[in-house]
Motif scaffolding. Structure first.
Motif, PDB file in Angstrom:
ATOM      1  N   THR A 176     -43.104   0.478 -47.703  1.00 32.44           N
ATOM      2  CA  THR A 176     -42.144  -0.260 -47.064  1.00 32.44           C
ATOM      3  C   THR A 176     -41.786  -1.277 -48.033  1.00 32.44           C
ATOM      4  OG1 THR A 176     -43.860  -1.914 -46.228  1.00 32.44           O
ATOM      5  CG2 THR A 176     -43.551  -0.046 -45.056  1.00 32.44           C
ATOM      6  N   ASP A 177     -41.254  -2.459 -47.834  1.00 30.09           N
ATOM      7  CA  ASP A 177     -40.957  -3.549 -48.617  1.00 30.09           C
ATOM      8  C   ASP A 177     -41.880  -4.725 -47.850  1.00 30.09           C
ATOM      9  OD1 ASP A 177     -39.399  -4.613 -46.505  1.00 30.09           O
ATOM     10  OD2 ASP A 177     -37.634  -4.308 -47.281  1.00 30.09           O
ATOM     11  N   GLY A 178     -41.623  -5.920 -48.338  1.00 35.55           N
ATOM     12  CA  GLY A 178     -42.420  -7.176 -47.846  1.00 35.55           C
ATOM     13  C   GLY A 178     -42.070  -7.642 -46.443  1.00 35.55           C
ATOM     14  N   ARG A 179     -40.843  -7.094 -46.121  1.00 30.19           N
ATOM     15  CA  ARG A 179     -40.628  -7.329 -44.491  1.00 30.19           C
ATOM     16  C   ARG A 179     -40.874  -6.463 -43.579  1.00 30.19           C
ATOM     17  NH1 ARG A 179     -35.935  -7.514 -47.322  1.00 30.19           N
ATOM     18  NH2 ARG A 179     -34.970  -6.017 -46.156  1.00 30.19           N
ATOM     19  N   GLY A 180     -41.303  -5.355 -44.268  1.00 32.23           N
ATOM     20  CA  GLY A 180     -42.136  -4.336 -43.219  1.00 32.23           C
ATOM     21  C   GLY A 180     -40.797  -3.172 -43.250  1.00 32.23           C
ATOM     22  N   GLU A 181     -39.754  -3.267 -43.865  1.00 32.55           N
ATOM     23  CA  GLU A 181     -38.886  -2.153 -43.631  1.00 32.55           C
ATOM     24  C   GLU A 181     -39.256  -0.935 -44.253  1.00 32.55           C
ATOM     25  OE1 GLU A 181     -35.810  -2.293 -42.159  1.00 32.55           O
ATOM     26  OE2 GLU A 181     -36.515  -4.324 -41.305  1.00 32.55           O
ATOM     27  N   VAL A 182     -39.268   0.060 -43.653  1.00 37.14           N
ATOM     28  CA  VAL A 182     -39.647   1.400 -44.182  1.00 37.14           C
ATOM     29  C   VAL A 182     -38.530   1.972 -44.963  1.00 37.14           C
ATOM     30  CG1 VAL A 182     -39.992   3.845 -43.553  1.00 37.14           C
ATOM     31  CG2 VAL A 182     -40.853   1.772 -42.148  1.00 37.14           C
ATOM     32  N   VAL A 183     -38.968   2.265 -46.406  1.00 34.24           N
ATOM     33  CA  VAL A 183     -38.175   2.830 -47.382  1.00 34.24           C
ATOM     34  C   VAL A 183     -38.279   4.331 -47.337  1.00 34.24           C
ATOM     35  CG1 VAL A 183     -37.948   2.767 -49.932  1.00 34.24           C
ATOM     36  CG2 VAL A 183     -38.497   0.652 -48.824  1.00 34.24           C
ATOM     37  N   TRP A 184     -39.428   4.753 -46.955  1.00 35.12           N
ATOM     38  CA  TRP A 184     -39.639   6.337 -46.840  1.00 35.12           C
ATOM     39  C   TRP A 184     -40.839   6.466 -46.045  1.00 35.12           C
ATOM     40  CZ3 TRP A 184     -43.734   9.189 -48.095  1.00 35.12           C
ATOM     41  CH2 TRP A 184     -43.730  10.716 -48.050  1.00 35.12           C
ATOM     42  N   SER A 185     -40.823   7.368 -45.231  1.00 38.21           N
ATOM     43  CA  SER A 185     -42.151   7.545 -44.512  1.00 38.21           C
ATOM     44  C   SER A 185     -42.242   9.293 -44.228  1.00 38.21           C
ATOM     45  CB  SER A 185     -42.139   6.967 -43.248  1.00 38.21           C
ATOM     46  OG  SER A 185     -41.196   7.530 -42.092  1.00 38.21           O
ATOM     47  N   CYS A 186     -43.319   9.699 -43.994  1.00 41.98           N
ATOM     48  CA  CYS A 186     -43.628  11.182 -43.503  1.00 41.98           C
ATOM     49  C   CYS A 186     -44.814  11.000 -42.453  1.00 41.98           C
ATOM     50  CB  CYS A 186     -44.215  11.822 -44.959  1.00 41.98           C
ATOM     51  SG  CYS A 186     -45.299  13.220 -44.691  1.00 41.98           S
ATOM     52  N   GLY A 187     -44.418  11.691 -41.227  1.00 44.75           N
ATOM     53  CA  GLY A 187     -45.321  11.733 -40.379  1.00 44.75           C
ATOM     54  C   GLY A 187     -45.383  10.585 -39.410  1.00 44.75           C
ATOM     55  N   ASP A 188     -46.294  10.428 -38.659  1.00 38.98           N
ATOM     56  CA  ASP A 188     -46.450   9.182 -37.639  1.00 38.98           C
ATOM     57  C   ASP A 188     -46.985   7.943 -38.338  1.00 38.98           C
ATOM     58  OD1 ASP A 188     -47.261   7.259 -35.775  1.00 38.98           O
ATOM     59  OD2 ASP A 188     -48.659   8.786 -34.669  1.00 38.98           O
ATOM     60  N   VAL A 189     -46.273   7.064 -38.609  1.00 36.80           N
ATOM     61  CA  VAL A 189     -46.818   5.847 -39.254  1.00 36.80           C
ATOM     62  C   VAL A 189     -46.685   4.667 -38.421  1.00 36.80           C
ATOM     63  CG1 VAL A 189     -46.185   6.559 -41.481  1.00 36.80           C
ATOM     64  CG2 VAL A 189     -44.551   5.139 -40.172  1.00 36.80           C
ATOM     65  N   VAL A 190     -46.831   4.803 -37.033  1.00 34.49           N
ATOM     66  CA  VAL A 190     -46.769   3.922 -35.867  1.00 34.49           C
ATOM     67  C   VAL A 190     -48.145   3.945 -35.209  1.00 34.49           C
ATOM     68  CG1 VAL A 190     -45.513   3.035 -34.056  1.00 34.49           C
ATOM     69  CG2 VAL A 190     -44.202   3.789 -36.076  1.00 34.49           C
ATOM     70  N   SER A 191     -48.624   4.805 -34.927  1.00 33.47           N
ATOM     71  CA  SER A 191     -49.954   4.844 -34.100  1.00 33.47           C
ATOM     72  C   SER A 191     -51.165   4.367 -35.109  1.00 33.47           C
ATOM     73  CB  SER A 191     -50.356   6.496 -34.016  1.00 33.47           C
ATOM     74  OG  SER A 191     -49.528   7.032 -33.176  1.00 33.47           O
ATOM     75  N   PRO A 192     -51.839   3.544 -34.539  1.00 33.92           N
ATOM     76  CA  PRO A 192     -53.020   2.933 -35.323  1.00 33.92           C
ATOM     77  C   PRO A 192     -53.985   3.623 -35.836  1.00 33.92           C
ATOM     78  CG  PRO A 192     -52.752   2.010 -32.817  1.00 33.92           C
ATOM     79  CD  PRO A 192     -52.076   3.092 -33.113  1.00 33.92           C
ATOM     80  N   VAL A 193     -54.420   3.332 -37.250  1.00 33.99           N
ATOM     81  CA  VAL A 193     -55.392   3.980 -37.990  1.00 33.99           C
ATOM     82  C   VAL A 193     -56.250   2.958 -38.454  1.00 33.99           C
ATOM     83  CG1 VAL A 193     -53.717   5.944 -38.508  1.00 33.99           C
ATOM     84  CG2 VAL A 193     -53.934   4.018 -40.125  1.00 33.99           C
ATOM     85  N   PHE A 194     -57.425   3.532 -38.820  1.00 37.81           N
ATOM     86  CA  PHE A 194     -58.373   2.560 -39.168  1.00 37.81           C
ATOM     87  C   PHE A 194     -58.139   2.369 -40.833  1.00 37.81           C
ATOM     88  CE2 PHE A 194     -60.964   3.628 -35.377  1.00 37.81           C
ATOM     89  CZ  PHE A 194     -61.043   2.317 -34.854  1.00 37.81           C
ATOM     90  N   PRO A 195     -57.881   1.214 -41.269  1.00 36.55           N
ATOM     91  CA  PRO A 195     -57.628   0.971 -42.726  1.00 36.55           C
ATOM     92  C   PRO A 195     -58.795   1.208 -43.561  1.00 36.55           C
ATOM     93  CG  PRO A 195     -57.418  -0.904 -41.716  1.00 36.55           C
ATOM     94  CD  PRO A 195     -57.693  -0.108 -40.474  1.00 36.55           C
ATOM     95  N   ARG A 196     -60.118   1.046 -43.092  1.00 36.48           N
ATOM     96  CA  ARG A 196     -61.441   1.033 -43.520  1.00 36.48           C
ATOM     97  C   ARG A 196     -61.205  -0.026 -44.934  1.00 36.48           C
ATOM     98  NH1 ARG A 196     -64.372   5.567 -41.583  1.00 36.48           N
ATOM     99  NH2 ARG A 196     -66.209   4.369 -42.816  1.00 36.48           N
ATOM    100  N   SER A 197     -61.622   0.637 -46.146  1.00 35.46           N
ATOM    101  CA  SER A 197     -62.057   0.029 -47.321  1.00 35.46           C
ATOM    102  C   SER A 197     -60.625  -0.536 -47.927  1.00 35.46           C
ATOM    103  CB  SER A 197     -62.952   0.648 -48.181  1.00 35.46           C
ATOM    104  OG  SER A 197     -64.233   0.396 -48.019  1.00 35.46           O
ATOM    105  N   THR A 198     -59.562   0.113 -47.620  1.00 32.77           N
ATOM    106  CA  THR A 198     -58.321  -0.250 -48.329  1.00 32.77           C
ATOM    107  C   THR A 198     -57.972  -1.802 -48.228  1.00 32.77           C
ATOM    108  OG1 THR A 198     -57.006   0.103 -46.306  1.00 32.77           O
ATOM    109  CG2 THR A 198     -57.041   2.098 -47.922  1.00 32.77           C
TER     110      THR A 198
END
Lengths: 335, 335
Positions: A25-47
């Motif tokens: 994505t860019d800094g506004r959150g516009e998706v430039v490219w994606s693969c799979g479900d990128v909306v459901s919450p995931v735990f970011p952990r140490s990232t």
């Protein structure tokens, strides 16, 4: 079904493969490219460790305490518990008159096995300084002490320093960080599940400063420069993150997280990348990131950049006799 | 898409999940139940070690050399490199006047980390005896020497002992073991990709003797009894295989393999089970096996059997402070 992110080959066959999700994505959150479900919450952990370190810098605490680049990089690290990592964490605590007893991350043997064997050979035991998260914890203790706050309980969700870092996470990612989304991380800190695309937005902003206040932008730049100056501190010997940033310096920031998480910022392009393998395998997230960097940064990379990314996107598997038996490689769909 | 075999939870959410394939067959190879593609060839890796040990017993070599239950169990093992494992491998080699220099498996630190730290504390280095496959290799060297064959090169596909073990694999599984299907394993031995349902048939036969000659049947029974008598030797401290067989004795044989492989025999039911996680995660194959044993053996298990299987099918995840943060659990679809 998500997309295939990586394959593991043996004897010319695909022995295992990893599915998952990835987003640019860019800094506004516009998706430039994606693969799979990128909306459901995931735990970011140490990232998100570098985002958690923003208040330490933005508040002026890092400057007042004289934290070095190595110490700031360690605050963003999942390190291997090598001697320099443990020593640096200890130095951070000393700056505020504290020591290892103040750490609430728990103890484990260094993840860099040679460092573990060296400890054992000296008949020593690991301490919380060897915990891969000790730098992040030392950073929060520094922040608390600089503000005259008792650091005890700094891992608890409602401790004042947690409130500051949670606010930074919300500003960067734009995602809510409430009790509904909270889990407990390996080091006892909260980890908040957020959409993968919000995580990518956070790292687009971390890289480019887009949408950040002047103070946040300065803090993000200082952290990126610290990590680029001391990439050993953010991971360690033989590690993907260290290898990548050793080469790219400030041009690429990246950070792994447990359970197959990976993020990156490419400041010059204003892009953020976030990856999660559904099965939690980090080997897949690494090769996938190398492939996505190659693809989306193609126009700005030099030949030597491309050579390194190709090497990182397809890593040979060697057995105990050093024989090439296969490879871990990014899926063709990503390249 | 394959089925979901296992889920990993954190903070009440599914953080990661594992897809894969699993199959239960009888000794004729009839599929009793399956999930996902169980026909395409997969590398069985270390799951077949007990089948590889059949010629050692059937040929009479084991009896002539006086191999103990512990030694036979080690021939079937992916062990943790604990002192008793390394010592037992050494004893096997001594029986044919050989030593560690004869092993062609390569060297790695014990996978049981406490054993590795103990070695380091004694300023020792690991040898090939600590390689998790050293028992299998020692068994093949015993077989060669008993037959007056030079063991050198015993890991190569056309060495006389490899021809014998490959024939045993073909008889048990009914699948071709030719160059087209060959890969190189971590320990430099060949590993042949076969349909998962053929692997399950092999372990149905290994457990029940169905379709085997009298000599093969006796050899299989002797190996099952040896492993049941010495389950520590087949894996080691804290390991799933050891824990399961410590409890079930001769009633269940099981064996893990790298890249998410798992097999089991339930002799009383005449069934074999084979599991492969697509991503190669062994944590998923373990909980999936516990769930399938619970499901397909339900009629014959006691209360204490069921309690153990439930524990093994849903294992808590604790962090470095011992806090429960989630679980690894078999998918509901398997239960």
């Amino acid at each position: 079904m998500q997309g295939v992110l990586a394959e593991v080959t043996r004897g010319g066959r695909v022995e295992s493969f990893h599915i998952g999700r990835a987003v640019v994505t860019d800094g506004r959150g516009e998706v430039v490219w994606s693969c799979g479900d990128v909306v459901s919450p995931v735990f970011p952990r140490s990232t998100v460790k570098a985002l958690l370190a923003l208040p330490l810098v933005e508040s002026g605490a890092a400057a007042r305490l004289g934290l070095t680049d190595a110490e700031l990089a360690l605050a963003c690290a999942s390190h291997g518990g090598e001697p320099l990592h443990a020593e640096t964490a200890s130095n951070m605590l000393e700056r505020v008159g504290r020591d290892v007893d103040c750490l609430e991350c728990g103890t484990h043997w260094p993840t860099y096995t040679e460092a573990a064997y060296d400890l054992a050979a000296r008949h020593a035991r690991p301490s919380a300084l060897h915990n891969n998260c000790s730098g992040k914890h030392a950073g929060l203790i520094c922040l608390a002490c600089d503000q005259g706050i008792d650091p005890q309980g700094y891992v608890q969700p409602f401790h004042p320093v947690q409130r500051q870092v949670t606010e930074a996470l919300e500003i960067l990612t734009g995602a809510p960080h409430t009790a509904d989304y909270r889990g407990v991380d390996g080091c006892s800190m909260p980890t908040y599940a957020i959409p993968l695309k919000a995580l990518a937005r956070g790292f687009a902003r971390f890289g480019s400063g887009e949408g950040l206040s002047g103070g946040q932008n300065d803090a993000a730049r200082q952290l990126r420069e610290a990590v680029a100056a001391k990439p050993f501190m953010v991971a360690g010997s033989g590690r993907f993150d260290t290898r990548l940033m050793n080469h790219f310096g400030t041009r690429v920031f990246c950070k792994m997280g447990a359970e197959g998480m990976m993020v990156a910022s490419v400041p010059q392009l204003g892009l953020g990348i976030a990856i999660k393998t559904d099965d939690g395998a980090n080997r897949a997230a690494e090769v996938a990131l190398a492939a996505l960097l190659q693809r989306f940064g193609h126009a700005i990379w030099s030949d030597s950049d491309r050579i390194l990314l190709e090497e990182l996107a397809q890593q040979p598997l060697r057995n105990w006799n050093g024989i090439d038996v296969g490879a871990v490689r990014a899926a063709k769909e990503l390249t």
